[in-house]
Design an enzyme around this catalytic site. Structure first.
Site, PDB file in Angstrom:
ATOM      1  N   SER A 174     -27.797   0.760  60.213  1.00 60.68           N
ATOM      2  CA  SER A 174     -28.557   0.185  59.109  1.00 60.68           C
ATOM      3  C   SER A 174     -30.052   0.280  59.367  1.00 60.68           C
ATOM      4  O   SER A 174     -30.522   0.151  60.496  1.00 60.68           O
ATOM      5  CB  SER A 174     -28.165  -1.281  58.921  1.00 60.68           C
ATOM      6  OG  SER A 174     -28.838  -1.850  57.828  1.00 60.68           O
ATOM      7  N   GLY A 230     -27.044  -6.219  58.577  1.00 57.99           N
ATOM      8  CA  GLY A 230     -27.428  -4.951  57.966  1.00 57.99           C
ATOM      9  C   GLY A 230     -28.358  -5.221  56.801  1.00 57.99           C
ATOM     10  O   GLY A 230     -29.111  -6.196  56.800  1.00 57.99           O
ATOM     11  N   ASP A 232     -29.098  -4.820  52.245  1.00 56.40           N
ATOM     12  CA  ASP A 232     -28.527  -5.244  50.965  1.00 56.40           C
ATOM     13  C   ASP A 232     -27.251  -4.476  50.630  1.00 56.40           C
ATOM     14  O   ASP A 232     -26.352  -5.008  49.984  1.00 56.40           O
ATOM     15  CB  ASP A 232     -29.557  -5.040  49.853  1.00 56.40           C
ATOM     16  CG  ASP A 232     -30.769  -5.952  50.013  1.00 56.40           C
ATOM     17  OD1 ASP A 232     -30.579  -7.126  50.363  1.00 56.40           O
ATOM     18  OD2 ASP A 232     -31.900  -5.483  49.801  1.00 56.40           O
ATOM     19  N   PHE A 235     -24.251  -6.102  52.431  1.00 54.62           N
ATOM     20  CA  PHE A 235     -23.939  -7.363  51.761  1.00 54.62           C
ATOM     21  C   PHE A 235     -23.216  -7.112  50.447  1.00 54.62           C
ATOM     22  O   PHE A 235     -22.240  -7.791  50.113  1.00 54.62           O
ATOM     23  CB  PHE A 235     -25.215  -8.166  51.525  1.00 54.62           C
ATOM     24  CG  PHE A 235     -25.015  -9.394  50.674  1.00 54.62           C
ATOM     25  CD1 PHE A 235     -24.150 -10.399  51.068  1.00 54.62           C
ATOM     26  CD2 PHE A 235     -25.682  -9.534  49.460  1.00 54.62           C
ATOM     27  CE1 PHE A 235     -23.965 -11.532  50.287  1.00 54.62           C
ATOM     28  CE2 PHE A 235     -25.502 -10.653  48.674  1.00 54.62           C
ATOM     29  CZ  PHE A 235     -24.636 -11.655  49.084  1.00 54.62           C
TER      30      PHE A 235
END
Length: 620
Positions: A174, A230, A232, A235
Site C-alpha cells: 500500500s 493500508g 482507502d 478499507f
C-alpha cells in the site's frame, strides 16, 4: 478478556484505601517512585476518572527537564490509559536535572520493582495530534507494584467499549510499500493494551473481500472489529466484503421508475432497509482489471458464505448492519488516506492505533451505488458497490483510469495523470436526477443582479458561505433523524416533502461526496462542510467550461480556505439519492478509488450504517 494477571494482590503493603460510594473500585493511594521524577504519592480515583500523582519533595515541582512532571503531566484520565504492565526488577532514576550546558542529566539510579502505565498525551496546540506516553513507577516491594497493576486493570476493564479481539488486514504494498512497516510500528500498542489481533497479509486484489465474504457470522461475532492497514482502497474492499453479504436492503427504484417520476414532477420515496436485492447474471462484466478480481455480486458472495457454512454444523447467528458493537478501523498507509483524515483529523498511524485501543466510536454514512447498465446496449441488471468516501465520473474517473498505467510511480502517479487528463479537457453528456430536500431548497443561491456580480460568481470570487465544519462530538451527526412523510424521501435529518429534480448537459465531472474528502491535495476536501453522519450526499456537477475557469476551480480545491463550489458552472446539491445516465462517449466511475464502468447508475445514502474506531476531527 482478562488483562495482566501475572501479578496477584498479596497482603496489604501500607496502601491507604478509602471507601467511595460512587464507584465500585475505591480510591487507592500509596507512595512510589516515578522514573526521572522521584518519590511521589500516586492516587487512583475511578469515580473522577483520574490517576494522578504529587511529588513528596515540593522542590521537585517543575524541576524535570524532560517535561515528565509538570502541572499538565501530573495526572492521567483513566479513559486515556490503555495499558499497564509489571516489568519486574530494574533501575528507576530520581529527578532529572538540567546541567550547566542546558542538557538533561538523569538522577541517581536505584534498583526496585517496577510497572509501566501506558497512556495518551494530546497536544494542546493541535488537539488532533495524539502520542503515547509511558510512565514507569517503582517500589521496593513487588506486591505493591502487583497491587497497582491489578487495580488499574480493574478500572480499565470497566471501559466497556474497548476492543479485545480484532481481525487485521495488512496491505504490504500500500502507498509506498509501507504496509508491513506501518503495522510493525503500531503492533506494540495493541500488545500493551492486551488486544488480541489476528493478522492477515493480503496477497492479491480482493483477498480481504473474499475472506470477509466467506467468513461465518459466528466467527465474525468473535471479533470486536476489523482493521485495514493500508489506504482507502483496502478499507473499501473490507467494507464491501461485509456489507454485500450482510446489508439486506432493496435496491432503489429501477431506472424506468426514476425517469417517469422525474418527468412527471412526482415525489419518490427512498427505500428503507428491508428485503433483498435482485442480482445481475454477469457481475464481472467490467473491462477494468481491478474489478475482474474483486467485483463480486451478492449471489457470488452468498455462494461463498454457503460453502463456508457447510463446514459448520451449528446454526450460524445473524450478523447485520448497523451493528451496536462491531466497528471498522483504519491505520493509514495509503496514497491519500482521505477517510482517516476526515475521521481523526490527521494521518498518523500511531494516533489511529491509540483511538482504536481506547475504543473510540463514531458513526459513518455509507452510499449504496447501483450500476444498472454497463453500456447503453447492455441489459438492465443491478450490480452493487458501497462507498464511504466518494464516487466520481468524468475528470475523476479519467484520472483513476489513467493513473493505473503508472502504478510504478507510487502516489505521484495521481499528479501526473491529473495533469494529463486536465490538458485533454474532456466533457461528457449526461443526465442527473436527484432528490431535492427541503433544507437544500432554502439554501439555493439566488440569481445575481448586476453583471459584475455575475462575473465574480463565474470566477469564484464572491463571498464564501458560512461553513459548518464537522468535528468531534458534532451536534449535526449526533442529532436524531426526524422521520419524514410517507411520500417523501426517508433518509436524512430533515422534515418535509422532497421532489426529484433533473440536470442535463455536458459535464466535466459528476461527483458525489459522502464525507468532506479531505486529503493532502485538497486540505478542505471537496465539500468543506460535509458531515460524517448526517444522512446526506453532496452532489457536485461541474458543467463544461473553458479550461482556464476549470483550472480556477481545481486551484480553489487545492487551497486551504478555498471556494471550489462558488462558480456559476458548478452545481452543488445536498441530497439523499441520485440517478445518472450517460449519452454518447462515456467515462468511467471512480468509486472510492476503484474503477466502475457504468452507463446508468443510481446511489442512495444510509445514515450511520457503520461505526469506526475514531473520534472525529478535533480543531481549535
Amino acid at each position: 478478556m482478562e488483562r495482566n494477571k501475572n501479578c496477584l494482590v498479596v497482603g496489604d503493603n501500607n496502601p491507604k484505601e478509602s471507601a467511595n460510594s460512587k464507584a465500585e473500585i475505591s480510591v487507592f493511594s500509596s507512595s512510589l517512585f516515578l522514573d526521572n521524577v522521584g518519590e511521589v504519592v500516586l492516587t487512583l480515583n475511578p469515580s473522577s476518572d483520574q490517576l494522578y500523582w504529587q511529588s513528596v519533595d515540593p522542590l521537585d515541582h517543575g524541576r524535570s527537564c524532560c517535561g515528565l512532571f509538570s502541572n499538565s503531566d501530573s495526572a492521567l484520565k483513566i479513559s486515556d490509559v490503555y495499558g499497564v504492565e509489571f516489568i519486574d526488577y530494574g533501575i528507576v532514576h530520581e529527578s532529572a536535572l538540567t546541567n550547566a550546558a542546558g542538557g538533561c542529566l538523569s538522577g541517581r539510579p536505584t534498583e526496585m520493582y517496577r510497572f509501566k502505565v501506558y497512556g495518551v498525551q494530546k497536544s494542546k496546540t493541535y488537539p488532533s495530534i495524539w502520542a503515547p506516553s509511558i510512565y514507569t513507577f517503582g517500589h521496593s516491594d513487588s506486591r505493591t507494584c502487583c497491587m497497582w497493576v491489578n487495580r488499574i486493570n480493574a478500572s480499565l476493564d470497566m471501559e466497556a467499549d474497548r476492543p479485545k479481539n480484532l481481525l487485521v488486514f495488512v496491505h504490504p504494498r500500500s502507498g509506498k510499500g509501507n504496509g508491513c512497516r506501518t503495522w510493525d510500528a503500531v503492533a506494540p500498542i495493541f500488545s500493551q493494551a492486551n488486544v488480541k489481533t489476528k493478522v492477515i497479509m493480503t496477497e492479491r486484489a480482493g483477498h480481504a473481500f473474499d475472506v470477509l465474504a466467506s467468513i461465518t457470522n459466528r466467527e465474525l461475532d468473535s471479533y470486536d472489529g476489523v482493521l485495514a492497514v493500508g489506504g482507502d482502497g483496502l478499507f473499501n474492499e473490507i467494507l464491501n466484503g461485509l456489507l454485500l453479504s450482510r446489508h439486506e436492503v432493496p435496491c432503489p427504484s429501477r431506472s424506468m421508475d426514476f425517469e417517469n417520476y422525474v418527468d412527471n414532477g412526482c415525489e419518490l420515496s427512498v427505500h428503507e432497509a428491508v428485503g433483498n436485492l435482485e442480482e445481475p447474471s454477469d457481475p464481472c462484466e467490467d473491462d477494468s482489471p481491478l474489478l475482474m478480481n474483486i467485483g463480486h455480486s451478492r449471489t457470488q458472495v452468498s455462494n461463498l458464505r454457503s460453502e463456508a457454512d457447510l463446514c459448520h454444523t451449528e446454526h450460524d447467528s445473524k450478523f447485520s448492519f448497523p451493528h451496536e458493537r462491531f466497528r471498522f478501523g483504519i491505520i493509514p498507509a495509503g496514497s491519500t488516506d482521505a477517510t482517516v483524515i476526515c475521521t481523526t483529523g490527521g494521518r498518523d498511524p500511531v494516533m489511529s492505533a491509540l483511538q482504536i485501543v481506547l475504543g473510540k466510536r463514531l458513526c459513518l454514512d455509507v452510499a449504496q451505488v447501483v450500476r444498472w447498465k454497463t453500456t447503453s446496449t447492455s441489459k438492465d441488471e443491478p450490480y452493487v458497490r458501497y462507498a464511504a468516501n466518494f464516487a466520481g465520473y468524468g475528470f475523476y474517473g479519467d484520472v483513476i483510469m489513467e493513473s493505473e498505467k503508472y502504478r510504478w510511480m507510487g502516489p505521484k502517479r495521481y499528479d501526473y495523470a491529473g495533469t494529463k487528463v486536465f490538458l485533454q479537457h474532456r466533457s461528457y453528456e449526461a443526465e442527473v436526477a436527484y432528490v431535492q430536500v427541503e433544507s437544500e431548497k432554502a439554501s439555493v443561491r439566488p440569481e445575481r443582479g448586476p453583471w459584475s456580480r455575475k462575473m465574480k460568481a463565474l470566477m469564484g470570487l464572491s463571498d464564501p458561505s458560512t461553513k459548518g465544519t464537522c468535528r468531534a462530538n458534532c451536534s449535526v451527526c449526533n442529532e436524531k433523524p426526524i422521520q419524514s412523510s410517507a411520500k417523501s424521501a426517508s433518509i436524512g435529518p430533515y422534515k418535509g416533502e422532497s421532489k426529484w429534480k433533473k440536470s442535463k448537459g455536458r459535464f466535466l465531472s459528476v461527483g458525489a461526496a459522502v464525507i468532506s474528502c479531505r486529503n493532502e491535495r485538497a486540505p478542505d476536501g471537496l465539500v468543506a462542510d460535509a458531515h460524517l453522519s448526517d444522512g446526506f450526499l453532496h452532489l457536485i456537477l461541474v458543467k463544461d467550461c473553458p479550461r482556464a475557469l476549470y483550472l480556477r476551480h481545481l486551484t480553489q480545491l487545492a487551497m486551504k480556505g478555498g471556494n471550489p463550489l462558488n462558480f456559476r458552472f458548478v452545481e452543488h446539491h445536498k441530497t439523499t439519492a441520485f440517478m445518472f445516465t450517460s449519452f454518447g462517449k462515456e467515462s468511467v466511475w471512480n468509486v472510492d478509488g476503484e474503477i466502475l464502468q457504468g452507463h446508468q447508475l443510481s446511489a442512495q445514502v444510509y445514515r450511520g450504517l457503520v461505526s469506526l474506531f475514531a473520534t472525529g476531527p478535533d480543531y481549535l
